[in-house]
Design a protein around this motif. Structure first.
Motif, PDB file in Angstrom:
ATOM      1  N   UNK A 166     -67.151  74.615  52.633  1.00  0.00           N
ATOM      2  CA  UNK A 166     -68.036  74.145  51.565  1.00  0.00           C
ATOM      3  C   UNK A 166     -67.625  74.682  50.214  1.00  0.00           C
ATOM      4  N   UNK A 167     -66.955  75.839  50.180  1.00  0.00           N
ATOM      5  CA  UNK A 167     -66.503  76.393  48.904  1.00  0.00           C
ATOM      6  C   UNK A 167     -65.389  75.545  48.301  1.00  0.00           C
ATOM      7  N   UNK A 215     -85.817  83.410  41.889  1.00  0.00           N
ATOM      8  CA  UNK A 215     -86.092  82.215  42.690  1.00  0.00           C
ATOM      9  C   UNK A 215     -85.613  81.005  41.895  1.00  0.00           C
ATOM     10  N   UNK A 216     -84.337  80.667  42.053  1.00  0.00           N
ATOM     11  CA  UNK A 216     -83.727  79.641  41.222  1.00  0.00           C
ATOM     12  C   UNK A 216     -84.184  78.229  41.587  1.00  0.00           C
ATOM     13  N   UNK A 217     -84.587  78.024  42.836  1.00  0.00           N
ATOM     14  CA  UNK A 217     -85.136  76.726  43.222  1.00  0.00           C
ATOM     15  C   UNK A 217     -86.450  76.460  42.509  1.00  0.00           C
ATOM     16  N   UNK A 218     -87.330  77.440  42.547  1.00  0.00           N
ATOM     17  CA  UNK A 218     -88.621  77.312  41.854  1.00  0.00           C
ATOM     18  C   UNK A 218     -88.397  77.214  40.350  1.00  0.00           C
ATOM     19  N   UNK A 266     -76.691  81.915  45.646  1.00  0.00           N
ATOM     20  CA  UNK A 266     -76.352  83.318  45.834  1.00  0.00           C
ATOM     21  C   UNK A 266     -75.083  83.717  45.102  1.00  0.00           C
ATOM     22  N   UNK A 267     -74.242  82.761  44.772  1.00  0.00           N
ATOM     23  CA  UNK A 267     -72.994  83.057  44.075  1.00  0.00           C
ATOM     24  C   UNK A 267     -73.279  83.379  42.609  1.00  0.00           C
ATOM     25  N   UNK A 268     -72.797  84.527  42.173  1.00  0.00           N
ATOM     26  CA  UNK A 268     -73.040  84.932  40.776  1.00  0.00           C
ATOM     27  C   UNK A 268     -72.427  83.913  39.817  1.00  0.00           C
ATOM     28  N   UNK A 288     -74.618  82.059  36.957  1.00  0.00           N
ATOM     29  CA  UNK A 288     -74.252  82.082  35.536  1.00  0.00           C
ATOM     30  C   UNK A 288     -74.134  80.668  34.992  1.00  0.00           C
ATOM     31  N   UNK A 289     -73.519  79.757  35.775  1.00  0.00           N
ATOM     32  CA  UNK A 289     -73.390  78.357  35.351  1.00  0.00           C
ATOM     33  C   UNK A 289     -74.773  77.748  35.147  1.00  0.00           C
ATOM     34  N   UNK A 290     -75.678  77.994  36.078  1.00  0.00           N
ATOM     35  CA  UNK A 290     -77.036  77.447  35.977  1.00  0.00           C
ATOM     36  C   UNK A 290     -77.749  77.977  34.735  1.00  0.00           C
ATOM     37  N   UNK A 291     -77.766  79.291  34.569  1.00  0.00           N
ATOM     38  CA  UNK A 291     -78.484  79.888  33.441  1.00  0.00           C
ATOM     39  C   UNK A 291     -77.864  79.503  32.105  1.00  0.00           C
ATOM     40  N   UNK A 292     -76.536  79.442  32.058  1.00  0.00           N
ATOM     41  CA  UNK A 292     -75.848  79.061  30.830  1.00  0.00           C
ATOM     42  C   UNK A 292     -76.103  77.594  30.495  1.00  0.00           C
ATOM     43  N   UNK A 293     -76.033  76.735  31.500  1.00  0.00           N
ATOM     44  CA  UNK A 293     -76.266  75.302  31.277  1.00  0.00           C
ATOM     45  C   UNK A 293     -77.672  74.999  30.803  1.00  0.00           C
TER      46      UNK A 293
END
Length: 151
Positions: free
Chosen positions: A8-9, A72-75, A113-115, A119-124
């Motif tokens: 999957x990676x 909790x990134x899903x929430x 779980x991958x840092x 980072x991509x999520x928070x930055x985007x």
């Protein structure tokens, strides 16, 4: 017949060659034979929609702050969409994560779980630094406490 397993990676989050709408940029279905999504087809003569952004008022929500502090990134994604009136496709365009992955993340079927992906999520999403620093600081404090305790 032996087919090699794909990790999957090794699978990209969004297909790079996926067709995009010529007006709004959202991904088109592989069955779509036109250059526009159905929404843009209805509004061809109008100006294209503005680039989607997370509205600033979202970051003032205590629910958002709680989801960030709990990691909790899903929430977090679900709350940002609901409070900011965004679609999963908008979130996908902002973060670079696929709409399908965001859907599974929000429903709890997948975890982030991958840092690198965090980072991509928070930055985007353009999460303000004052909201992400406490979250990252908690990790640093735990690690330093473990180092001092000899773990």
């Amino acid at each position: 017949m032996n087919v090699p397993a794909i990790r999957t990676a090794d699978v990209p989050l969004i297909a790079e060659d996926a067709p995009r709408c010529g007006r709004c940029g959202c991904r088109l279905s592989r069955y779509n034979s036109t250059a526009y999504c159905s929404g843009c087809t209805r509004h061809v003569g109008e100006d294209p929609p503005a680039r989607c952004v997370v509205p600033p008022h979202v970051w003032h929500s205590e629910l958002i702050r709680d989801a960030l502090s709990c990691r909790d990134f899903g929430r977090l994604c679900r709350l940002i969409r609901e409070i900011g009136s965004l679609r999963q496709e908008d979130m996908s365009r902002l973060t670079g994560l696929s709409q399908a992955f965001l859907s599974m993340l929000e429903s709890g079927q997948r975890r982030l779980t991958s840092i690198d992906r965090i980072v991509v999520l928070l930055d985007g999403l353009s999460v303000p630094a004052e909201l992400t620093c406490p979250m990252l600081q908690l990790s640093v404090d735990k690690n330093s406490a473990q180092l001092n305790a000899g773990y």
